[in-house]
Design a protein around this motif. Structure first.
Motif, PDB file in Angstrom:
ATOM      1  N   ARG A 188       0.835  -1.200   0.000  1.00 40.69           N
ATOM      2  CA  ARG A 188       0.000   0.000   0.000  1.00 40.69           C
ATOM      3  C   ARG A 188       0.870   1.250   0.000  1.00 40.69           C
ATOM      4  O   ARG A 188       1.746   1.403   0.855  1.00 40.69           O
ATOM      5  CB  ARG A 188      -0.904  -0.012   1.231  1.00 40.69           C
ATOM      6  N   LEU A 192      -2.004   6.428   0.753  1.00 37.26           N
ATOM      7  CA  LEU A 192      -3.323   5.798   0.891  1.00 37.26           C
ATOM      8  C   LEU A 192      -3.470   5.144   2.263  1.00 37.26           C
ATOM      9  O   LEU A 192      -4.164   4.146   2.419  1.00 37.26           O
ATOM     10  CB  LEU A 192      -3.539   4.756  -0.221  1.00 37.26           C
ATOM     11  N   TRP A 193      -2.820   5.741   3.266  1.00 34.66           N
ATOM     12  CA  TRP A 193      -2.861   5.190   4.621  1.00 34.66           C
ATOM     13  C   TRP A 193      -4.282   5.026   5.129  1.00 34.66           C
ATOM     14  O   TRP A 193      -4.582   4.113   5.916  1.00 34.66           O
ATOM     15  CB  TRP A 193      -2.099   6.125   5.560  1.00 34.66           C
ATOM     16  N   LEU A 195      -6.888   3.952   3.822  1.00 38.70           N
ATOM     17  CA  LEU A 195      -7.616   2.745   3.416  1.00 38.70           C
ATOM     18  C   LEU A 195      -7.453   1.618   4.424  1.00 38.70           C
ATOM     19  O   LEU A 195      -8.330   0.746   4.520  1.00 38.70           O
ATOM     20  CB  LEU A 195      -7.127   2.272   2.042  1.00 38.70           C
ATOM     21  N   ASP A 197      -5.229  -1.779   5.881  1.00 41.20           N
ATOM     22  CA  ASP A 197      -4.820  -2.990   5.170  1.00 41.20           C
ATOM     23  C   ASP A 197      -6.000  -3.659   4.466  1.00 41.20           C
ATOM     24  O   ASP A 197      -5.884  -4.096   3.314  1.00 41.20           O
ATOM     25  CB  ASP A 197      -4.163  -3.977   6.138  1.00 41.20           C
ATOM     26  N   TRP A 200      -7.145  -1.546   1.489  1.00 35.63           N
ATOM     27  CA  TRP A 200      -6.173  -1.617   0.404  1.00 35.63           C
ATOM     28  C   TRP A 200      -6.276  -2.936  -0.341  1.00 35.63           C
ATOM     29  O   TRP A 200      -6.137  -2.974  -1.568  1.00 35.63           O
ATOM     30  CB  TRP A 200      -4.758  -1.411   0.935  1.00 35.63           C
ATOM     31  N   ARG A 201      -6.536  -4.037   0.352  1.00 38.73           N
ATOM     32  CA  ARG A 201      -6.664  -5.320  -0.336  1.00 38.73           C
ATOM     33  C   ARG A 201      -7.821  -5.295  -1.330  1.00 38.73           C
ATOM     34  O   ARG A 201      -7.727  -5.853  -2.428  1.00 38.73           O
ATOM     35  CB  ARG A 201      -6.845  -6.457   0.681  1.00 38.73           C
ATOM     36  N   VAL A 203      -9.167  -2.487  -2.763  1.00 36.61           N
ATOM     37  CA  VAL A 203      -8.799  -1.563  -3.840  1.00 36.61           C
ATOM     38  C   VAL A 203      -7.751  -2.182  -4.751  1.00 36.61           C
ATOM     39  O   VAL A 203      -7.810  -2.050  -5.985  1.00 36.61           O
ATOM     40  CB  VAL A 203      -8.282  -0.238  -3.239  1.00 36.61           C
ATOM     41  N   ARG A 204      -6.787  -2.880  -4.146  1.00 34.71           N
ATOM     42  CA  ARG A 204      -5.723  -3.493  -4.927  1.00 34.71           C
ATOM     43  C   ARG A 204      -6.255  -4.546  -5.885  1.00 34.71           C
ATOM     44  O   ARG A 204      -5.834  -4.612  -7.049  1.00 34.71           O
ATOM     45  CB  ARG A 204      -4.700  -4.118  -3.966  1.00 34.71           C
TER      46      ARG A 204
END
Length: 454
Positions: A188, A192-193, A195, A197, A200-201, A203-204
């Motif tokens: 990440r 984008l802190w 979001l 973990d 972020w997963r 979004v990723r």
């Protein structure tokens, strides 16, 4: 006479270049020499955002700055590429100084700018394309490529790309990883802190699908044919909507919003919440975030040389200064290998590193003086650009800043080292802070927060 409204250099600085950045990396990684170099020498798996930033940043220095900046960038690339050579697992030698490969890498940058405009609905006409190519060739003349490596005119480019794709390109492991798993595993970005973990997963995973579809759709047809990739209707529609939408948007923006200055500072934001570390967890974090540059779970000589490369890259050192930094990091690797590589396979795991470092620091007060501190001393000397014997904040930021380092955490790290609060760091303060990071048993010592408030 060139159309004053058209400039390849200016187009390279337009923000929508990020929309073809992954396409650019895939085209470059498909060259077997580049693919082999990435597999063994690059940190793109663990630091993909840094790889993108270095690629685009180097392009801006080559094409968007003055003659002296261009000269320094060419010299820096020459020194970096001189170290990227070896033998592939199937026995083929590779060398990043190969003239054909260098021409391909440079031309992919030009081709991606052309593609960005074409896909956005504002493509160059025939005259503009020749003018842009002449501007490009004027800049890359500094590389002194052999006669005939670059096509003479822009109208010769399609034939060059088709021939190179059929005769040289391969769907290398690096290209496959870029097109497939890299975005699904990417760390990440710190900006984008918010979001977290879990966010972020999600979004990723979405971003991976979009970027993969977009990249396949946008690749030249001859490359898709070579790799057996299919441009789906969904991908084609996604490409049309995103590129045409971005193209329409940028034409409405003022230049200050449309183009990115090479000197633009990264945006600021909030830092992540503080979390206390024990000595073991600090070392574990140092391994993951600093030492394991290739992201494979081990330290090797290539990780230490990648760290040296990043220091030299950030500081734009001359050849003699680069050599001193590399020698110091090679010495650090020799200490790690000697102390920690019990089975002699040239690798050190995270568990081995943490256990051996804790034991070494407990056993011998001079343990860090045998590898780490000489390497850090070389970094300090290189970063001290004016030779004052101190690191001012701008000098510190040049070497320790980066796309994944939040400005607040960068300032915090500087203050941790500046123990007397005079706004500058002495060599003693610099080395003492890192010594505390490795040796302090509690989090009360100032040096224990050098990586920020994790």
């Amino acid at each position: 006479m060139a159309d004053p409204a058209v400039s390849f250099k200016r187009d390279l600085s337009e923000w929508r270049i990020v929309m073809v950045a992954w396409r650019l990396l895939a085209l470059q990684a498909a060259d077997p020499v580049v693919g082999a170099g990435m597999a063994e020498h690059s940190t793109y798996r663990a630091h993909p955002w840094r790889r993108v930033e270095h690629t685009l940043g180097s392009g801006r220095r080559l094409f968007y700055q003055d003659a002296e900046t261009l000269r320094r960038e060419v010299a820096r690339l020459e020194r970096a590429h001189k170290r990227i050579r070896g033998t592939t697992p199937d026995g083929r030698p590779y060398d990043a100084r190969d003239a054909g490969t260098r021409a391909w890498v440079l031309l992919t940058l030009f081709e991606c700018v052309v593609a960005m405009r074409r896909l956005g609905g504002d493509g160059y006409d025939a005259v503009q394309l020749e003018d842009a190519y002449a501007e490009f060739k004027e800049s890359v003349a500094a590389f002194d490529l052999p006669e005939g490596e670059l096509p003479p005119t822009a109208k010769d480019l399609p034939a060059y790309f088709a021939r190179y794709a059929r005769e040289r390109l391969e769907f290398t492991e690096a290209a496959r990883y870029l097109m497939g798993d890299l975005l699904r595993e990417a760390p990440r970005p710190r900006r984008l802190w918010f979001l977290g973990d879990a966010g972020w997963r999600v979004v990723r995973a979405l971003a991976a699908r979009v970027v993969t579809e977009l990249t396949v759709a946008d690749l030249p047809a001859v490359v898709r044919e070579r790799f057996g990739l299919v441009r789906t209707r969904r991908g084609a529609l996604l490409s049309f909507l995103l590129h045409r939408g971005a193209g329409a948007l940028v034409r409405l923006l003022p230049d200050r919003l449309r183009y990115r200055s090479p000197e633009e500072r990264r945006p600021t934001g909030r830092h992540r919440p503080h979390r206390r570390d024990t000595r073991g967890s600090r070392l574990d974090r140092f391994f993951r975030e600093v030492l394991d540059q290739t992201g494979d779970g081990f330290i090797t000589v290539h990780d230490l040389r990648a760290m040296a490369h990043n220091v030299c890259w950030q500081l734009e050192l001359d050849e003699a200064a680069e050599a001193r930094v590399y020698a110091a990091f090679d010495g650090w690797w020799e200490q790690l290998r000697t102390v920690m590589d019990a089975n002699g396979d040239g690798k050190v795991s995270r568990e081995e590193f943490v256990a051996a470092t804790v034991a070494g620091c407990d056993r011998d007060g001079a343990y860090l003086e045998q590898g780490l501190l000489p390497a850090l001393g070389a970094v300090f000397t290189a970063a001290d650009a004016d030779g004052s014997g101190f690191l001012e904040f701008d000098e510190y930021r040049t070497v320790f800043g980066g796309p994944r380092v939040h400005p607040v955490e960068l300032s915090h790290g500087f203050r941790q080292l500046d123990t007397d609060g005079d706004g500058r760091i002495t060599r003693e303060e610099f080395l003492c802070g890192f010594t505390e990071f490795f040796t302090a048993r509690t989090d009360s010592a100032s040096g224990t927060q050098l990586l920020g408030r994790a």
